[in-house]
Design a protein around this motif. Sequence first.
Motif, PDB file in Angstrom:
ATOM      1  N   ARG A   1      14.476   4.709 -52.609  1.00 49.41           N
ATOM      2  CA  ARG A   1      13.432   3.834 -53.154  1.00 49.41           C
ATOM      3  C   ARG A   1      13.318   2.527 -52.380  1.00 49.41           C
TER       4      ARG A   1
ATOM      5  N   TYR B   1       9.005  15.190 -46.577  1.00 52.01           N
ATOM      6  CA  TYR B   1       9.415  14.630 -47.873  1.00 52.01           C
ATOM      7  C   TYR B   1       9.795  15.757 -48.845  1.00 52.01           C
TER       8      TYR B   1
ATOM      9  N   ASN C   1       6.976  -1.276 -57.152  1.00 52.08           N
ATOM     10  CA  ASN C   1       7.877  -0.196 -56.747  1.00 52.08           C
ATOM     11  C   ASN C   1       9.343  -0.538 -56.988  1.00 52.08           C
TER      12      ASN C   1
ATOM     13  N   THR D   1      10.062   8.041 -47.872  1.00 47.58           N
ATOM     14  CA  THR D   1       9.322   7.205 -48.821  1.00 47.58           C
ATOM     15  C   THR D   1       8.613   6.059 -48.102  1.00 47.58           C
TER      16      THR D   1
ATOM     17  N   TYR E   1       4.544   6.376 -48.333  1.00 49.76           N
ATOM     18  CA  TYR E   1       3.792   5.349 -49.063  1.00 49.76           C
ATOM     19  C   TYR E   1       3.120   4.375 -48.101  1.00 49.76           C
TER      20      TYR E   1
ATOM     21  N   SER F   1       0.063   4.067 -57.349  1.00 53.38           N
ATOM     22  CA  SER F   1      -0.600   3.368 -56.246  1.00 53.38           C
ATOM     23  C   SER F   1      -1.709   2.441 -56.701  1.00 53.38           C
TER      24      SER F   1
ATOM     25  N   ALA G   1       7.458  -0.488 -48.332  1.00 60.57           N
ATOM     26  CA  ALA G   1       6.191   0.019 -47.793  1.00 60.57           C
ATOM     27  C   ALA G   1       4.995  -0.888 -48.071  1.00 60.57           C
TER      28      ALA G   1
ATOM     29  N   SER H   1      10.105   2.929 -50.447  1.00 61.65           N
ATOM     30  CA  SER H   1       8.856   2.733 -51.198  1.00 61.65           C
ATOM     31  C   SER H   1       8.683   1.284 -51.621  1.00 61.65           C
TER      32      SER H   1
END
Length: 543
Positions: A477, A449, A148, A361, A365, A46, A483, A480
């Motif tokens: 993914r 999750y 990501n 995800t 996120y 992050s 996000a 993410s």
Amino acid sequence: MANAVSASETIDLDSILKQLGAFGKYNIVNYALLLFPIFLAGMYGSVFVFEAPDISYRCEISQCEGTNESFWVEHAIPRDKNELSKCKQYQFIGNYSQSNRTCSEPDFNKAVIEQCEKYVYSDEDSAVKDFNLGCQNWKRTLIGTIHNSGLFLSLPLTGIISDRYGRKVALSIACLMNGIFGFIRSFSTSYIMMLIFEFLEAGLGAGAYSTAFVLAMELVGPKGRVFGNTLINAVYVLGLMSLSGLSWWLQDWRLQIRVIYAPAFLGFTYLWILNESVRWLLSKGRQNEAVDILKKAMKMNKVDLSDDVLLPLSELGNAEDTKSKEVTPKEEEKSSFSRALKSNIIRKRVLVCSFLWITCTFVYYGLSINSVSLAGNKYLNFMLVAFVEIPANFACLLVLDRFGRKRTLITTYVLSACLCISLSLIPKDQKWLPLIIYLSGKFSITIAYSSVYIYVSEVFPTNVRQSLLAVCSALGRVGSTLAPLTPLLALYYDNLPAIFFGSMTLVASALVFTLPETINVPLPDTVEEAEKLSRRKDVKDNA
């Protein structure tokens, strides 16, 4: 025959690990080593949130700069949501004179609004300021998306290296890539350079977490895995909280990157100081090396195991070398995978589980990233949103075996939806209530999750379980990756990201009804057994 050998190997090894103990000195030392890259992964996952945070800026009005802003800024810049606009200005109509550089209300035509050409940034530190990204929010959020998206490369690449050359090799290389490309990124001289190294660092180094996780799970016996998994999640959260604390303290995104990525180089030394996974060595027929490591563990844990206990491992390795010639694992795996996908039930299950993963995800996120836009101190908000994951993971352990997988998932998805959507109904003058609801939403989606990861591994047959789980994880993914773009939705309506999160979790909760319950049900070994899960009534908890 090959499958029978592998099964026996697992049973024999688990029996030995049980005798060695789950919390001996050997386990503690090696687990501590593995928790280090996991802690770093918590920060790396992050870091983009604090590399390019949105900061204060306004249009640069060259004719008026250098004079007293209190006389002209209010007349030069229109208001947007009760704040001075970042991207627009009133048309300048004054008579500019080098000798008389003063500006006032008559110098601006408020009937004409123009887009900014240049910007004056605040003293806050951000890549937005360094690379002049004012009013280009899509470029700012794209940094996180590019980061990501590297996971699409890192997960399969690290998996191939891990399975072919060993866990510690894959972990050491991933740590080295983190250090090299992360450190270079701190010297970025352009936006494009930053994006390139953002992708390379994640694409070649993000697999450090998954490899360390696998090594940690293979290090201990069955009874130590639940506690180990919870410990790993807690350390990852500590990494997230440390990231926010360092950013708050340093207030320099370039220095912060150097500070957090420099320790990654230490991970490369694991190539020499970390012990290889015994399970992986046995799977490769390197039983003598596996026995040597087990003897080392016996010595450190002060446990005496007779040679009769270790002897079957050597014999098992010899047997596997002989019988592996009769079966080609790649051909068998390919055949099983194709056969599984021919099943309508399995195909539908893959699609549903992939959407559940994408939702988790995306919301997980998304809530973390958008937490910095909440009222109050953005660093404390990020810490709180991260910290709430620790009790959420403990709660997951308690509810899954008591209430079942389906009921837990449906409840947490619906709860997440209600909490996220309710944010749009709270008056803006409320200070703490939005944060409490926000934290509750993160709490519930974290449980979902964690539950999805366990649940997905239970609805697919053994011979293709890892492959299908990898498919769902890879598709997950997508969430993410998208996000980091959700802050753009807030430009149109402050609570639009939360409403979007809530809508997706409602759809996910409805899809869970199409899946079977797996509590107290043996793991299916074949496609036929997996299909039978959907043909029977939900299993009740007989415990």
